[in-house]
Design a protein around this motif. Structure first.
Motif, PDB file in Angstrom:
ATOM      1  N   VAL A   8     -48.380  10.772 -14.607  1.00 29.00           N
ATOM      2  CA  VAL A   8     -47.599  11.564 -13.666  1.00 29.00           C
ATOM      3  C   VAL A   8     -48.578  12.215 -12.706  1.00 29.00           C
ATOM      4  CG1 VAL A   8     -45.988  13.474 -13.373  1.00 29.00           C
ATOM      5  CG2 VAL A   8     -45.807  11.998 -15.383  1.00 29.00           C
ATOM      6  N   TYR A   9     -48.293  12.098 -11.412  1.00 30.43           N
ATOM      7  CA  TYR A   9     -49.151  12.655 -10.381  1.00 30.43           C
ATOM      8  C   TYR A   9     -48.368  13.621  -9.506  1.00 30.43           C
ATOM      9  CZ  TYR A   9     -52.103   8.782 -11.752  1.00 30.43           C
ATOM     10  OH  TYR A   9     -52.853   7.913 -12.483  1.00 30.43           O
ATOM     11  N   LYS A  10     -48.991  14.719  -9.132  1.00 34.00           N
ATOM     12  CA  LYS A  10     -48.432  15.680  -8.184  1.00 34.00           C
ATOM     13  C   LYS A  10     -49.018  15.315  -6.824  1.00 34.00           C
ATOM     14  CE  LYS A  10     -47.846  20.681  -7.935  1.00 34.00           C
ATOM     15  NZ  LYS A  10     -48.284  21.941  -8.577  1.00 34.00           N
ATOM     16  N   VAL A  11     -48.156  14.935  -5.886  1.00 33.45           N
ATOM     17  CA  VAL A  11     -48.596  14.437  -4.591  1.00 33.45           C
ATOM     18  C   VAL A  11     -48.241  15.467  -3.519  1.00 33.45           C
ATOM     19  CG1 VAL A  11     -48.415  12.550  -2.932  1.00 33.45           C
ATOM     20  CG2 VAL A  11     -48.221  12.068  -5.375  1.00 33.45           C
ATOM     21  N   TYR A  12     -49.240  15.977  -2.836  1.00 39.68           N
ATOM     22  CA  TYR A  12     -49.047  16.944  -1.762  1.00 39.68           C
ATOM     23  C   TYR A  12     -48.899  16.172  -0.453  1.00 39.68           C
ATOM     24  CZ  TYR A  12     -50.715  20.335  -5.173  1.00 39.68           C
ATOM     25  OH  TYR A  12     -50.865  21.116  -6.288  1.00 39.68           O
ATOM     26  N   THR A  13     -47.758  16.394   0.236  1.00 43.43           N
ATOM     27  CA  THR A  13     -47.470  15.651   1.467  1.00 43.43           C
ATOM     28  C   THR A  13     -47.129  16.618   2.603  1.00 43.43           C
ATOM     29  OG1 THR A  13     -45.064  15.467   1.236  1.00 43.43           O
ATOM     30  CG2 THR A  13     -46.392  13.872   0.007  1.00 43.43           C
ATOM     31  N   ASN A  14     -46.969  16.047   3.791  1.00 41.27           N
ATOM     32  CA  ASN A  14     -46.536  16.832   4.949  1.00 41.27           C
ATOM     33  C   ASN A  14     -45.078  17.261   4.815  1.00 41.27           C
ATOM     34  OD1 ASN A  14     -45.746  14.087   5.211  1.00 41.27           O
ATOM     35  ND2 ASN A  14     -45.365  14.390   7.371  1.00 41.27           N
ATOM     36  N   LEU A  48     -44.986  11.698  -8.530  1.00 46.76           N
ATOM     37  CA  LEU A  48     -45.106  10.249  -8.642  1.00 46.76           C
ATOM     38  C   LEU A  48     -45.286   9.930 -10.115  1.00 46.76           C
ATOM     39  CD1 LEU A  48     -45.485   7.409  -7.410  1.00 46.76           C
ATOM     40  CD2 LEU A  48     -47.922   7.931  -7.309  1.00 46.76           C
ATOM     41  N   LYS A  49     -44.353   9.183 -10.661  1.00 43.86           N
ATOM     42  CA  LYS A  49     -44.439   8.758 -12.062  1.00 43.86           C
ATOM     43  C   LYS A  49     -44.682   7.272 -12.077  1.00 43.86           C
ATOM     44  CE  LYS A  49     -41.180  12.210 -13.712  1.00 43.86           C
ATOM     45  NZ  LYS A  49     -39.911  12.413 -14.417  1.00 43.86           N
ATOM     46  N   LYS A  50     -45.667   6.866 -12.813  1.00 43.20           N
ATOM     47  CA  LYS A  50     -45.983   5.454 -12.886  1.00 43.20           C
ATOM     48  C   LYS A  50     -45.828   5.015 -14.323  1.00 43.20           C
ATOM     49  CE  LYS A  50     -49.162   2.003 -11.315  1.00 43.20           C
ATOM     50  NZ  LYS A  50     -50.410   1.702 -10.660  1.00 43.20           N
ATOM     51  N   LYS A  82     -52.807   4.407  -4.172  1.00 43.54           N
ATOM     52  CA  LYS A  82     -52.676   4.315  -2.716  1.00 43.54           C
ATOM     53  C   LYS A  82     -51.727   3.192  -2.315  1.00 43.54           C
ATOM     54  CE  LYS A  82     -57.191   6.223  -1.671  1.00 43.54           C
ATOM     55  NZ  LYS A  82     -58.515   5.978  -1.101  1.00 43.54           N
ATOM     56  N   ASN A  83     -51.770   2.067  -3.031  1.00 41.91           N
ATOM     57  CA  ASN A  83     -50.868   0.955  -2.725  1.00 41.91           C
ATOM     58  C   ASN A  83     -49.413   1.345  -2.911  1.00 41.91           C
ATOM     59  OD1 ASN A  83     -52.927  -0.803  -2.034  1.00 41.91           O
ATOM     60  ND2 ASN A  83     -53.099  -1.638  -4.091  1.00 41.91           N
ATOM     61  N   VAL A  84     -49.114   2.116  -3.942  1.00 43.00           N
ATOM     62  CA  VAL A  84     -47.740   2.579  -4.168  1.00 43.00           C
ATOM     63  C   VAL A  84     -47.326   3.553  -3.068  1.00 43.00           C
ATOM     64  CG1 VAL A  84     -46.267   3.935  -5.701  1.00 43.00           C
ATOM     65  CG2 VAL A  84     -47.812   2.220  -6.658  1.00 43.00           C
ATOM     66  N   LEU A  85     -48.207   4.489  -2.736  1.00 45.85           N
ATOM     67  CA  LEU A  85     -47.869   5.514  -1.746  1.00 45.85           C
ATOM     68  C   LEU A  85     -47.709   4.961  -0.334  1.00 45.85           C
ATOM     69  CD1 LEU A  85     -50.079   8.424  -3.058  1.00 45.85           C
ATOM     70  CD2 LEU A  85     -47.608   8.170  -3.253  1.00 45.85           C
ATOM     71  N   ASN A  86     -48.237   3.779  -0.066  1.00 43.65           N
ATOM     72  CA  ASN A  86     -48.063   3.152   1.253  1.00 43.65           C
ATOM     73  C   ASN A  86     -46.607   2.827   1.550  1.00 43.65           C
ATOM     74  OD1 ASN A  86     -50.700   3.247   2.132  1.00 43.65           O
ATOM     75  ND2 ASN A  86     -51.234   1.312   1.169  1.00 43.65           N
ATOM     76  N   TYR A  87     -45.757   2.787   0.534  1.00 43.79           N
ATOM     77  CA  TYR A  87     -44.338   2.491   0.734  1.00 43.79           C
ATOM     78  C   TYR A  87     -43.524   3.715   1.151  1.00 43.79           C
ATOM     79  CZ  TYR A  87     -45.159  -2.040  -1.389  1.00 43.79           C
ATOM     80  OH  TYR A  87     -45.617  -3.300  -1.653  1.00 43.79           O
ATOM     81  N   TYR A  88     -44.150   4.881   1.183  1.00 44.70           N
ATOM     82  CA  TYR A  88     -43.445   6.123   1.501  1.00 44.70           C
ATOM     83  C   TYR A  88     -43.910   6.668   2.851  1.00 44.70           C
ATOM     84  CZ  TYR A  88     -42.111   5.844  -3.350  1.00 44.70           C
ATOM     85  OH  TYR A  88     -41.601   5.403  -4.540  1.00 44.70           O
ATOM     86  N   PRO A  89     -42.996   7.277   3.618  1.00 44.85           N
ATOM     87  CA  PRO A  89     -43.325   7.725   4.984  1.00 44.85           C
ATOM     88  C   PRO A  89     -43.953   9.120   5.043  1.00 44.85           C
ATOM     89  CG  PRO A  89     -41.020   8.113   4.566  1.00 44.85           C
ATOM     90  CD  PRO A  89     -41.581   7.445   3.326  1.00 44.85           C
ATOM     91  N   THR A 146     -51.988  14.507   1.479  1.00 40.36           N
ATOM     92  CA  THR A 146     -53.175  15.341   1.631  1.00 40.36           C
ATOM     93  C   THR A 146     -53.973  15.447   0.345  1.00 40.36           C
ATOM     94  OG1 THR A 146     -51.857  17.311   1.188  1.00 40.36           O
ATOM     95  CG2 THR A 146     -52.174  16.705   3.488  1.00 40.36           C
ATOM     96  N   LYS A 147     -53.295  15.410  -0.809  1.00 43.09           N
ATOM     97  CA  LYS A 147     -53.988  15.521  -2.089  1.00 43.09           C
ATOM     98  C   LYS A 147     -53.107  14.952  -3.189  1.00 43.09           C
ATOM     99  CE  LYS A 147     -54.509  19.554  -4.309  1.00 43.09           C
ATOM    100  NZ  LYS A 147     -54.980  20.899  -4.701  1.00 43.09           N
ATOM    101  N   ILE A 148     -53.749  14.379  -4.200  1.00 38.74           N
ATOM    102  CA  ILE A 148     -53.043  13.879  -5.375  1.00 38.74           C
ATOM    103  C   ILE A 148     -53.704  14.507  -6.593  1.00 38.74           C
ATOM    104  CG2 ILE A 148     -52.415  11.858  -6.736  1.00 38.74           C
ATOM    105  CD1 ILE A 148     -52.777  10.226  -4.157  1.00 38.74           C
TER     106      ILE A 148
END
Length: 63
Positions: free
Chosen positions: A46-52, A58-60, A19-26, A30-32
């Motif tokens: 590696v995470y698949k991030v569902y967004t608007n 997301l690769k960490k 969540k801290n990493v994703l706060n940097y993106y606009p 909805t789901k990770i």
């Protein structure tokens, strides 16, 4: 907005870390979904991030 992380398979990265990493993106998240975990000298995930704005990857990496 609260969202759920599904299929989290490791304790290396917490939901709070992600969540801290994703706060940097606009995006509205909805789901990770956890796609891949590699436990080695350099843990990777590696995470698949569902967004608007579509699905994002997301690769960490820890160096």
């Amino acid at each position: 907005m609260e969202y759920e992380i599904v299929n989290k398979q490791t304790t290396t990265y917490t939901a709070e870390d992600i969540k801290n990493v994703l706060n940097y993106y606009p995006y509205e998240i909805t789901k990770i979904e956890n796609i891949k975990i590699k436990d080695s000298d350099k843990p990777r995930a590696v995470y698949k991030v569902y967004t608007n704005n579509g699905i994002k990857c997301l690769k960490k990496n820890v160096l």
